[in-house]
Motif scaffolding. Structure first.
Motif, PDB file in Angstrom:
ATOM      1  N   VAL A  72       0.878  -1.170   0.000  1.00  0.00           N
ATOM      2  CA  VAL A  72       0.000   0.000   0.000  1.00  0.00           C
ATOM      3  C   VAL A  72       0.910   1.212   0.000  1.00  0.00           C
ATOM      4  O   VAL A  72       1.566   1.505   0.998  1.00  0.00           O
ATOM      5  CB  VAL A  72      -0.933   0.013   1.226  1.00  0.00           C
ATOM      6  CG1 VAL A  72      -1.651   1.349   1.322  1.00  0.00           C
ATOM      7  CG2 VAL A  72      -1.954  -1.109   1.124  1.00  0.00           C
ATOM      8  N   SER A  73       0.967   1.886  -1.110  1.00  0.00           N
ATOM      9  CA  SER A  73       1.843   3.040  -1.245  1.00  0.00           C
ATOM     10  C   SER A  73       1.266   4.246  -0.511  1.00  0.00           C
ATOM     11  O   SER A  73       0.039   4.410  -0.422  1.00  0.00           O
ATOM     12  CB  SER A  73       2.014   3.368  -2.729  1.00  0.00           C
ATOM     13  OG  SER A  73       2.622   4.613  -2.907  1.00  0.00           O
ATOM     14  N   ASP A  74       2.141   5.088   0.022  1.00  0.00           N
ATOM     15  CA  ASP A  74       1.686   6.295   0.723  1.00  0.00           C
ATOM     16  C   ASP A  74       0.854   7.201  -0.178  1.00  0.00           C
ATOM     17  O   ASP A  74       0.012   7.966   0.297  1.00  0.00           O
ATOM     18  CB  ASP A  74       2.894   7.073   1.258  1.00  0.00           C
ATOM     19  CG  ASP A  74       3.540   6.384   2.456  1.00  0.00           C
ATOM     20  OD1 ASP A  74       2.888   5.502   3.045  1.00  0.00           O
ATOM     21  OD2 ASP A  74       4.689   6.722   2.793  1.00  0.00           O
ATOM     22  N   SER A  75       1.075   7.121  -1.488  1.00  0.00           N
ATOM     23  CA  SER A  75       0.336   7.980  -2.414  1.00  0.00           C
ATOM     24  C   SER A  75      -1.155   7.664  -2.427  1.00  0.00           C
ATOM     25  O   SER A  75      -1.968   8.503  -2.816  1.00  0.00           O
ATOM     26  CB  SER A  75       0.899   7.830  -3.837  1.00  0.00           C
ATOM     27  OG  SER A  75       0.775   6.493  -4.290  1.00  0.00           O
ATOM     28  N   LEU A  76      -1.544   6.477  -1.959  1.00  0.00           N
ATOM     29  CA  LEU A  76      -2.959   6.111  -1.962  1.00  0.00           C
ATOM     30  C   LEU A  76      -3.776   6.960  -0.999  1.00  0.00           C
ATOM     31  O   LEU A  76      -4.969   7.174  -1.204  1.00  0.00           O
ATOM     32  CB  LEU A  76      -3.122   4.632  -1.588  1.00  0.00           C
ATOM     33  CG  LEU A  76      -2.590   3.590  -2.582  1.00  0.00           C
ATOM     34  CD1 LEU A  76      -2.845   2.196  -2.044  1.00  0.00           C
ATOM     35  CD2 LEU A  76      -3.237   3.759  -3.941  1.00  0.00           C
ATOM     36  N   ILE A 462      -7.591  -8.293  -9.715  1.00  0.00           N
ATOM     37  CA  ILE A 462      -7.363  -7.678  -8.412  1.00  0.00           C
ATOM     38  C   ILE A 462      -5.850  -7.614  -8.276  1.00  0.00           C
ATOM     39  O   ILE A 462      -5.189  -8.619  -8.012  1.00  0.00           O
ATOM     40  CB  ILE A 462      -8.014  -8.490  -7.284  1.00  0.00           C
ATOM     41  CG1 ILE A 462      -9.543  -8.490  -7.449  1.00  0.00           C
ATOM     42  CG2 ILE A 462      -7.631  -7.925  -5.914  1.00  0.00           C
ATOM     43  CD1 ILE A 462     -10.274  -9.352  -6.440  1.00  0.00           C
ATOM     44  N   ALA A 463      -5.291  -6.442  -8.519  1.00  0.00           N
ATOM     45  CA  ALA A 463      -3.842  -6.288  -8.623  1.00  0.00           C
ATOM     46  C   ALA A 463      -3.160  -6.374  -7.261  1.00  0.00           C
ATOM     47  O   ALA A 463      -2.023  -6.832  -7.160  1.00  0.00           O
ATOM     48  CB  ALA A 463      -3.502  -4.958  -9.299  1.00  0.00           C
ATOM     49  N   TYR A 464      -3.829  -5.921  -6.219  1.00  0.00           N
ATOM     50  CA  TYR A 464      -3.314  -6.024  -4.856  1.00  0.00           C
ATOM     51  C   TYR A 464      -4.477  -5.835  -3.901  1.00  0.00           C
ATOM     52  O   TYR A 464      -5.536  -5.294  -4.266  1.00  0.00           O
ATOM     53  CB  TYR A 464      -2.229  -4.956  -4.575  1.00  0.00           C
ATOM     54  CG  TYR A 464      -2.794  -3.548  -4.489  1.00  0.00           C
ATOM     55  CD1 TYR A 464      -3.264  -3.040  -3.279  1.00  0.00           C
ATOM     56  CD2 TYR A 464      -2.897  -2.739  -5.618  1.00  0.00           C
ATOM     57  CE1 TYR A 464      -3.814  -1.769  -3.196  1.00  0.00           C
ATOM     58  CE2 TYR A 464      -3.439  -1.466  -5.550  1.00  0.00           C
ATOM     59  CZ  TYR A 464      -3.897  -0.987  -4.339  1.00  0.00           C
ATOM     60  OH  TYR A 464      -4.465   0.270  -4.270  1.00  0.00           O
ATOM     61  N   TRP A 465      -4.279  -6.281  -2.657  1.00  0.00           N
ATOM     62  CA  TRP A 465      -5.264  -6.047  -1.592  1.00  0.00           C
ATOM     63  C   TRP A 465      -4.505  -6.051  -0.280  1.00  0.00           C
ATOM     64  O   TRP A 465      -3.826  -7.005   0.060  1.00  0.00           O
ATOM     65  CB  TRP A 465      -6.329  -7.145  -1.598  1.00  0.00           C
ATOM     66  CG  TRP A 465      -7.511  -6.875  -0.711  1.00  0.00           C
ATOM     67  CD1 TRP A 465      -7.937  -5.662  -0.234  1.00  0.00           C
ATOM     68  CD2 TRP A 465      -8.437  -7.845  -0.210  1.00  0.00           C
ATOM     69  NE1 TRP A 465      -9.063  -5.814   0.534  1.00  0.00           N
ATOM     70  CE2 TRP A 465      -9.386  -7.149   0.555  1.00  0.00           C
ATOM     71  CE3 TRP A 465      -8.549  -9.223  -0.334  1.00  0.00           C
ATOM     72  CZ2 TRP A 465     -10.442  -7.787   1.205  1.00  0.00           C
ATOM     73  CZ3 TRP A 465      -9.595  -9.871   0.303  1.00  0.00           C
ATOM     74  CH2 TRP A 465     -10.542  -9.161   1.055  1.00  0.00           C
ATOM     75  N   PRO A 477      -9.941  -2.605  10.102  1.00  0.00           N
ATOM     76  CA  PRO A 477      -8.917  -1.786   9.447  1.00  0.00           C
ATOM     77  C   PRO A 477      -9.382  -1.306   8.077  1.00  0.00           C
ATOM     78  O   PRO A 477     -10.253  -1.919   7.446  1.00  0.00           O
ATOM     79  CB  PRO A 477      -7.733  -2.747   9.326  1.00  0.00           C
ATOM     80  CG  PRO A 477      -8.343  -4.101   9.332  1.00  0.00           C
ATOM     81  CD  PRO A 477      -9.538  -4.012  10.220  1.00  0.00           C
ATOM     82  N   THR A 478      -8.811  -0.203   7.639  1.00  0.00           N
ATOM     83  CA  THR A 478      -9.096   0.303   6.301  1.00  0.00           C
ATOM     84  C   THR A 478      -8.273  -0.503   5.307  1.00  0.00           C
ATOM     85  O   THR A 478      -7.053  -0.602   5.430  1.00  0.00           O
ATOM     86  CB  THR A 478      -8.732   1.793   6.180  1.00  0.00           C
ATOM     87  OG1 THR A 478      -9.487   2.528   7.142  1.00  0.00           O
ATOM     88  CG2 THR A 478      -9.033   2.310   4.784  1.00  0.00           C
ATOM     89  N   ASP A 479      -8.957  -1.070   4.337  1.00  0.00           N
ATOM     90  CA  ASP A 479      -8.245  -1.867   3.340  1.00  0.00           C
ATOM     91  C   ASP A 479      -8.247  -1.150   1.994  1.00  0.00           C
ATOM     92  O   ASP A 479      -9.127  -0.335   1.698  1.00  0.00           O
ATOM     93  CB  ASP A 479      -8.892  -3.238   3.189  1.00  0.00           C
ATOM     94  CG  ASP A 479     -10.301  -3.168   2.638  1.00  0.00           C
ATOM     95  OD1 ASP A 479     -10.548  -3.656   1.532  1.00  0.00           O
ATOM     96  OD2 ASP A 479     -11.177  -2.593   3.331  1.00  0.00           O
ATOM     97  N   TYR A 480      -7.243  -1.450   1.178  1.00  0.00           N
ATOM     98  CA  TYR A 480      -7.107  -0.865  -0.156  1.00  0.00           C
ATOM     99  C   TYR A 480      -6.963  -1.992  -1.163  1.00  0.00           C
ATOM    100  O   TYR A 480      -6.239  -2.964  -0.934  1.00  0.00           O
ATOM    101  CB  TYR A 480      -5.889   0.052  -0.228  1.00  0.00           C
ATOM    102  CG  TYR A 480      -6.029   1.313   0.589  1.00  0.00           C
ATOM    103  CD1 TYR A 480      -6.481   2.503   0.007  1.00  0.00           C
ATOM    104  CD2 TYR A 480      -5.729   1.322   1.942  1.00  0.00           C
ATOM    105  CE1 TYR A 480      -6.617   3.653   0.760  1.00  0.00           C
ATOM    106  CE2 TYR A 480      -5.862   2.477   2.702  1.00  0.00           C
ATOM    107  CZ  TYR A 480      -6.311   3.640   2.105  1.00  0.00           C
ATOM    108  OH  TYR A 480      -6.452   4.781   2.853  1.00  0.00           O
ATOM    109  N   MET A 481      -7.650  -1.837  -2.271  1.00  0.00           N
ATOM    110  CA  MET A 481      -7.601  -2.832  -3.343  1.00  0.00           C
ATOM    111  C   MET A 481      -7.417  -2.121  -4.676  1.00  0.00           C
ATOM    112  O   MET A 481      -8.074  -1.108  -4.952  1.00  0.00           O
ATOM    113  CB  MET A 481      -8.898  -3.653  -3.369  1.00  0.00           C
ATOM    114  CG  MET A 481      -8.960  -4.705  -4.478  1.00  0.00           C
ATOM    115  SD  MET A 481     -10.555  -5.582  -4.512  1.00  0.00           S
ATOM    116  CE  MET A 481     -10.457  -6.523  -2.997  1.00  0.00           C
TER     117      MET A 481
END
Length: 554
Positions: A72-76, A462-465, A477-481
């Motif tokens: 999870v990049s900080d840019s997200l 789904i490139a990442y999760w 938790p907050t998740d990013y996909m």
């Protein structure tokens, strides 16, 4: 975000201040009594602060582990996220029993947990096709199949690239060991200048860092490929004089974790695609390709005990085996069938679902394969769900006659599961049509969506999760996909989504007794699976009418 390095920094500063105050106290022993009292008081305050900080310090081993070891990049965190509607259907969440007069509205529910999507980000670059064409020209010197890509008469290079070359269907996976995103794309050359009438379809590979910046001249250990590159796998030329519809279509990608020859844990991308083959009467078959293992050879898949279909496609891949040489697929959703294939031999067998019909061409239903399917980590599920394994994926539907559109392709989220002690998979949840706030480009440029009549939004991977960071143990938790898409078979884009985990947990939020009762009746489960597949498109007309107005299709 709170990290252990930050806590260490605070501890170091507090310790230094404490020592300094103690020194003041020591050296002022012969001085003012007031200075001694003040310095001692401050010293005690710092010591108390150190104790409190130490008690609140979280050891790295106690942190919430990442979902899939992805970045999870900080840019997200700085992106502008907007909510989108996720109407959905589930017999679990709505606690409904199967009735003779069943209607989809009985198992429909709305979730206000606020799943949100970022804007779309373009992954194709203007120079990509020019570079790819140059690479194909070089390959044509040793492999004659690539000469088919240069039937352009007197057209200029810019005209050829604009009308005859297309790059789309990008599917990506995060390789944590190498800290890169690996993406495979479908590249089409078409003599007829129509992207849905390809002469040859090829695969091309790219590598991105965690911020989705492409890395040039990248090489993996023990691989002879330098990225970005055409993936030079075998392409069946067929036996006909007129060459068309050759090569790989609809590539999908999945992470394969295995033990290498040195006895170390390793990772690689496995690419699955469909392609026509001469040795099966030019029917379309599914294949496995491991570009970092063998950049040329491909493995054709065959299902044991099943007559081969004329067209095998839309299999959704996922991993579910202690055997690292096996890969699973959702063969179809309605009814739900799961097959398992050996990645070396290509031999497959059905492991869940009804037997195949006598009619071999039965890969039907309104839901079709979309992305790879990812496992929902058990440590994020409550105790009452620990008797089963759950997976999340994004399928797609193809609907004719929807609002002002003749054809519409849209994504659908879904959840499948199985008991830990068995292989009877169930379809537990499916969403209605969702679009992540994306208004897809029209099939034909310079036309409105309604006059164009065709709206195509295909989820490719789904490139990442992953989750955000350390969170309170009592909160979700907050998740990013990251989800890659193609619009109108001519784009490669990614959208970042947050909030799926909360949505999933609400979907499965039932008491243990209700859950056990739900899964106990396998006959009812079979019919529920079929009904959910039908309900996925229940709101299609409502969706199209709403989108036509709010997205200004006309």
């Amino acid at each position: 975000m709170i990290h252990s390095s930050a806590s260490s920094f605070h501890l170091a500063i507090a310790t230094a201040v404490s020592l300094a105050l103690f020194a003041i106290y020591k050296f002022s022993a012969k001085g003012s009594r007031l200075i001694r009292i003040l310095s001692l008081t401050l010293c005690l305050m710092v010591v108390n602060f150190l104790i409190a900080l130490n008690n609140s310090y979280v050891e790295p081993s106690q942190l919430q582990p990442p979902l899939l070891n992805s970045a999870v990049s900080d840019s997200l965190y700085d992106l502008n996220y907007k909510p989108f509607k996720v109407p959905a259907y589930s017999f679990i969440e709505t606690h409904k029993e199967l009735q003779n007069d069943f209607k989809c509205s009985q198992v429909q529910f709305e979730d206000n947990s606020n799943v949100q999507a970022s804007q779309l980000f373009e992954l194709n670059q203007p120079e990509d096709l020019k570079r790819i064409r140059k690479q194909v020209k070089q390959l044509s010197k040793t492999r004659s199949i690539y000469n088919l890509c240069f039937q352009d008469n007197d057209l200029s290079e810019s005209e050829v690239l604009e009308t005859k070359w297309f790059k789309f269907c990008g599917s990506s996976v995060w390789l944590d060991k190498y800290k890169v995103h690996f993406m495979v794309n479908r590249v089409v050359y078409t003599v007829a200048a129509r992207r849905n009438s390809p002469t040859v379809s090829m695969l091309a590979g790219q590598v991105f860092d965690s911020d989705w910046n492409e890395i040039m001249d990248f090489r993996f250990p023990n691989s002879n490929l330098t990225f970005p590159t055409i993936l030079p796998h075998y392409i069946d030329p067929g036996k006909r004089d007129i060459k068309n519809v050759l090569g790989a279509e609809d590539p999908r990608i999945i992470l394969h974790e295995f033990t290498n020859n040195q006895g170390e844990s390793d990772q690689e991308p496995i690419i699955v695609f469909n392609s026509r083959r001469s040795n099966i009467r030019w029917n379309r078959a599914m294949h496995i390709y491991r570009p970092l293992h063998d950049s040329y050879n491909i493995v054709m898949l065959n299902i044991k005990g099943k007559k081969r279909s004329f067209r095998e496609k839309n299999w959704a891949p996922f991993m579910d085996s202690v055997n690292e040489n096996k890969i699973n697929f959702v063969y179809n959703f309605n009814p739900l069938r799961i097959i398992q294939c050996d990645i070396t031999s290509g031999q497959c067998e059905k492991v869940s679902g009804p037997d195949f019909n006598k009619n071999a061409n039965d890969n039907a239903g309104k839901l079709r394969g979309g992305t790879n399917i990812v496992k929902i980590p058990p440590h994020f599920l409550p105790e009452k769900l620990q008797s089963r394994y759950y997976w999340f994926g994004i399928a797609r539907s193809h609907i004719e006659g929807c609002g002002c559109l003749h054809e519409v392709y849209r994504p659908h989220a879904f959840i499948i599961s199985r008991p830990k002690e068995g292989l009877n998979f169930t379809l537990d949840y499916v969403s209605s049509l969702i679009d992540f706030n994306i208004n897809p480009e029209p099939w034909h440029e310079q036309e409105g969506r309604c006059s164009d009549g065709k709206s195509v939004l295909i989820p490719n991977s789904i490139a990442y999760w992953d989750i955000d960071s350390v969170t309170n143990s009592n909160s979700i938790p907050t998740d990013y996909m990251g989800i890659t898409f193609s619009e109108a078979d001519k784009t490669n884009r990614i959208v970042h989504v947050k909030g799926w985990l909360s949505h999933i947990l609400k979907t499965l939020d039932v008491d243990k007794h209700q859950l056990l009762h739900h899964y106990a009746d396998e006959k009812h489960i079979y019919y529920e699976n079929q009904l959910l597949g039908e309900c996925a498109t229940y709101l299609a007309q409502e969706y199209c009418q709403y989108s036509e107005k709010n997205m200004k299709w006309d």
